[in-house]
Design a protein around this motif. Structure first.
Motif, short mmCIF file in Angstrom:
data_model
loop_
_atom_site.label_atom_id
_atom_site.label_comp_id
_atom_site.label_asym_id
_atom_site.label_seq_id
_atom_site.Cartn_x
_atom_site.Cartn_y
_atom_site.Cartn_z
N ALA A 102 15.70 -1.00 -9.75
CA ALA A 102 16.24 -2.36 -9.61
C ALA A 102 15.93 -2.95 -8.23
N ALA A 103 15.11 -2.26 -7.45
CA ALA A 103 14.79 -2.71 -6.10
C ALA A 103 13.82 -3.88 -6.11
N LYS A 104 13.90 -4.70 -5.07
CA LYS A 104 12.90 -5.74 -4.87
C LYS A 104 11.60 -5.09 -4.45
N THR A 105 10.50 -5.71 -4.87
CA THR A 105 9.19 -5.24 -4.45
C THR A 105 8.49 -6.33 -3.65
N ARG A 106 7.71 -5.89 -2.69
CA ARG A 106 6.89 -6.79 -1.88
C ARG A 106 5.44 -6.44 -2.17
N VAL A 107 4.67 -7.44 -2.53
CA VAL A 107 3.25 -7.24 -2.84
C VAL A 107 2.42 -7.97 -1.80
N PHE A 108 1.48 -7.25 -1.20
CA PHE A 108 0.50 -7.84 -0.29
C PHE A 108 -0.85 -7.83 -0.99
N ILE A 109 -1.53 -8.95 -0.93
CA ILE A 109 -2.89 -9.04 -1.46
C ILE A 109 -3.80 -9.52 -0.34
N GLU A 110 -4.89 -8.82 -0.17
CA GLU A 110 -5.93 -9.25 0.77
C GLU A 110 -7.12 -9.72 -0.05
N SER A 111 -7.63 -10.90 0.28
CA SER A 111 -8.73 -11.50 -0.46
C SER A 111 -9.84 -11.91 0.49
N SER A 112 -11.03 -12.11 -0.08
CA SER A 112 -12.17 -12.54 0.71
C SER A 112 -13.06 -13.44 -0.13
N ASP A 113 -13.73 -14.37 0.54
CA ASP A 113 -14.73 -15.20 -0.12
C ASP A 113 -16.14 -14.84 0.37
N GLY A 114 -16.25 -13.72 1.06
CA GLY A 114 -17.53 -13.29 1.61
C GLY A 114 -17.73 -13.71 3.05
N ASP A 115 -17.06 -14.79 3.46
CA ASP A 115 -17.16 -15.27 4.84
C ASP A 115 -15.91 -14.94 5.65
N SER A 116 -14.76 -15.03 5.02
CA SER A 116 -13.51 -14.74 5.72
C SER A 116 -12.57 -13.97 4.80
N THR A 117 -11.54 -13.39 5.41
CA THR A 117 -10.56 -12.59 4.70
C THR A 117 -9.18 -13.11 5.04
N TRP A 118 -8.27 -13.10 4.07
CA TRP A 118 -6.89 -13.56 4.31
C TRP A 118 -5.93 -12.71 3.49
N ALA A 119 -4.66 -12.75 3.88
CA ALA A 119 -3.64 -11.94 3.22
C ALA A 119 -2.48 -12.82 2.78
N THR A 120 -1.89 -12.44 1.65
CA THR A 120 -0.75 -13.17 1.09
C THR A 120 0.33 -12.19 0.67
N VAL A 121 1.54 -12.71 0.46
CA VAL A 121 2.67 -11.87 0.11
C VAL A 121 3.49 -12.53 -0.99
N GLY A 122 4.08 -11.70 -1.84
CA GLY A 122 5.02 -12.16 -2.87
C GLY A 122 6.15 -11.16 -2.96
N VAL A 123 7.37 -11.65 -3.23
CA VAL A 123 8.54 -10.78 -3.30
C VAL A 123 9.34 -11.14 -4.54
N SER A 124 9.76 -10.12 -5.29
CA SER A 124 10.59 -10.32 -6.46
C SER A 124 11.15 -8.98 -6.92
N PHE A 125 12.18 -9.04 -7.77
CA PHE A 125 12.67 -7.83 -8.42
C PHE A 125 11.67 -7.37 -9.48
N ASP A 126 10.82 -8.26 -9.93
CA ASP A 126 9.82 -8.01 -10.96
C ASP A 126 8.46 -7.85 -10.28
N ILE A 127 7.85 -6.70 -10.44
CA ILE A 127 6.57 -6.42 -9.75
C ILE A 127 5.46 -7.36 -10.21
N ILE A 128 5.48 -7.78 -11.47
CA ILE A 128 4.47 -8.72 -11.95
C ILE A 128 4.68 -10.08 -11.29
N GLU A 129 5.93 -10.52 -11.19
CA GLU A 129 6.24 -11.80 -10.54
C GLU A 129 5.84 -11.76 -9.06
N ALA A 130 6.16 -10.67 -8.36
CA ALA A 130 5.77 -10.53 -6.96
C ALA A 130 4.25 -10.58 -6.82
N SER A 131 3.57 -9.93 -7.75
CA SER A 131 2.10 -9.95 -7.75
C SER A 131 1.58 -11.36 -8.01
#
Length: 166
Positions: free
Chosen positions: A118-147
């Motif tokens: 029943a814990a909250k999950t934090r999801v970090f995603i790192e993405s790139s377009d080939g030139d630069s890289t960036w990171a994003t975050v999502g938080v939810s009790f539902d891992i799919i929603e956080a993702s």
């Protein structure tokens, strides 16, 4: 803006490692943000074939893009991969540059392990377009929603970078 950041960090967000989510939050707060798409709904399913020991992951997504309702379905190696594929399939016709964007890293953290499943999950995603890289975050009790929240920010950031500042 500081109050909003404090509130989100109390909810489990961590912006030090999520530069793109932080920039989107700042742009929204300053009125310098224009949404490229609106989520209407999504559905993710996983089917297990016990005899073959195979999984089938499928995501359905409905978006509103430039006033047009778009509905796509995609399969993936897991639920988040399927959701990512469905999102890109819906958007790439309107934003062809998204074809160059790739998910580079995906991390899941449990925020309060004492709560077990029943814990909250934090999801970090790192993405790139080939030139630069960036990171994003999502938080939810539902891992799919956080993702989804982290994935949405990642795609949204890629599109927002190409928009002029309002």
């Amino acid at each position: 803006m500081l109050e909003q950041i404090k509130h989100l960090e109390n909810e489990g967000y961590e912006f030090e490692a999520a530069d793109a989510s932080f920039e989107l939050l700042v742009r929204k707060t300053l009125g310098q943000y224009k949404a490229s798409f609106e989520l209407l709904e999504y559905h993710v399913s996983i089917r297990k074939d016990g005899a073959k020991n195979e999984d089938t992951c499928e995501a359905t997504i409905k978006l509103l893009i430039n006033g047009e309702k778009v509905h796509t379905v995609a399969e993936g190696d897991g639920p988040v991969n399927a959701l990512d594929a469905a999102l890109r399939e819906a958007l790439v016709r309107f934003y062809p540059n998204l074809a160059n964007m790739k998910l580079v890293d995906y991390k899941v953290r449990i925020i309060d392990s004492r709560s077990g499943t029943a814990a909250k999950t934090r999801v970090f995603i790192e993405s790139s377009d080939g030139d630069s890289t960036w990171a994003t975050v999502g938080v939810s009790f539902d891992i799919i929603e956080a993702s989804w929240l982290a994935l949405r920010d990642s795609v949204d950031y890629c599109l927002t970078r190409q928009q002029p500042t309002l």
